[in-house]
Scaffold this active site. Structure first.
Site, PDB file in Angstrom:
ATOM      1  N   HIS A 181      40.427  37.822  48.855  1.00 55.07           N
ATOM      2  CA  HIS A 181      41.158  38.464  50.265  1.00 55.07           C
ATOM      3  C   HIS A 181      40.943  39.940  49.946  1.00 55.07           C
ATOM      4  O   HIS A 181      40.738  40.628  48.773  1.00 55.07           O
ATOM      5  CB  HIS A 181      42.657  38.203  49.859  1.00 55.07           C
ATOM      6  N   GLU A 251      34.070  43.466  46.489  1.00 53.66           N
ATOM      7  CA  GLU A 251      34.065  41.965  46.665  1.00 53.66           C
ATOM      8  C   GLU A 251      32.949  41.401  46.267  1.00 53.66           C
ATOM      9  O   GLU A 251      32.706  40.378  45.803  1.00 53.66           O
ATOM     10  CB  GLU A 251      34.252  41.818  48.149  1.00 53.66           C
TER      11      GLU A 251
END
Length: 287
Positions: A181, A251
């Site tokens: 997320h 990420e």
């Protein structure tokens, strides 16, 4: 300006005896919280140094130890868009940093960039859920579980997949489904908070840090146990697009690191149900 933080929830250990889990729980006699500052730009790491070791080793007569061989894991990735995290994980598998193989790509958009990349690299593509207007295409939840089992999938990785994971899949793969997320959960998560919406919410809140979170998946949006996070500093004149770009950069690094740990069986569960990552370089360290 980026700060890497890998941590899992609060650092307390309950006195109650651990519940039985398929993974050996972590029951150390003590814990030490330490910080190491790596540069002048507030780049830091937080880790828990543990006394107990969980390495899978074999003692030799001369006192040395050899690690037991761990088989390569089979991975399935779920995407809804371009799949940049999926591509980085695939590169890690090919390059050797991840001891796993991507055997399936699951998507709700059969023509998305991630699906095209998978096909061009010989990775099977499945559509889930069934499109409402195309009854002949796609899988039901039960069919999806059956196919994943047929392929021998060890772990399911969500990488920008925008559909809620069905209960059938969560129950079939307990503690084996991960999601990434683009914000520091438990803040800025939940239904409807994805993509650029997340970064707009972060900036509107006045938060000084954002960054990706990797967590185990349960039957709700973004509520599973947090496994790893990486903090990205929010600057004064940030735009959602600029913040999104910096978070995405983190990420790509964080997901590959975590998938490598999963494949090497370096995830350990604390008594209170908090997952920790065992250091590869020092098996007595956890973060």
């Amino acid at each position: 300006m980026v700060s890497r933080v890998l941590f899992s929830s609060q650092l307390t250990f309950p006195a109650k005896p651990p519940r039985e889990t398929p993974i050996a729980p972590l029951t150390p006699p003590r814990n030490v919280l330490s910080f190491s500052f790596r540069s002048s730009v507030d780049r830091f790491a937080m880790r828990i140094v543990k006394a107990a070791s969980f390495t899978r080793t074999v003692a030799k007569v001369d006192g040395s130890r050899d690690e037991e061989a761990i088989s390569r894991k089979k991975l399935a990735v779920f995407v809804s868009g371009g799949g940049s995290n999926f591509k980085k994980i695939h590169e890690g598998c090919i390059g050797g940093s991840v001891q796993g193989d991507l055997v399936l790509l699951v998507t709700n958009k059969k023509d998305c960039g991630g699906a095209e990349y998978a096909r061009s690299n010989g990775i099977a593509v499945l559509v889930f859920p069934k499109p409402k207007r195309e009854s002949s295409d796609g899988l039901s939840p039960t069919e999806l579980v059956d196919v994943l089992r047929e392929y021998g999938v060890d772990f399911v990785l969500l990488a920008g997949y925008l559909k809620l994971i069905p209960a059938e899949l969560v129950k079939a793969f307990p503690k084996r489904i991960l999601n990434i997320h683009p914000a520091l959960l438990p803040a800025f998560g939940g239904k409807g908070l994805y993509g650029i919406r997340v970064h707009k919410a972060v900036l509107a809140s006045g938060a000084r840090y954002s960054g990706p979170t990797i967590h185990f998946v349960d039957e709700e949006y973004d509520t599973g146990r947090i496994l790893a996070q990486s903090a990205v500093r929010v600057v004064a004149n940030d735009t959602p697009e600029e913040l999104a770009k910096r978070v995405l950069h983190e990420e790509h690094k964080l997901y590959v690191e975590v998938v490598a740990a999963i494949c090497e069986e370096r995830i350990k569960w604390r008594e209170d149900g908090v997952p920790l990552i065992q250091s590869k370089d020092n098996p007595d360290d956890y973060y």
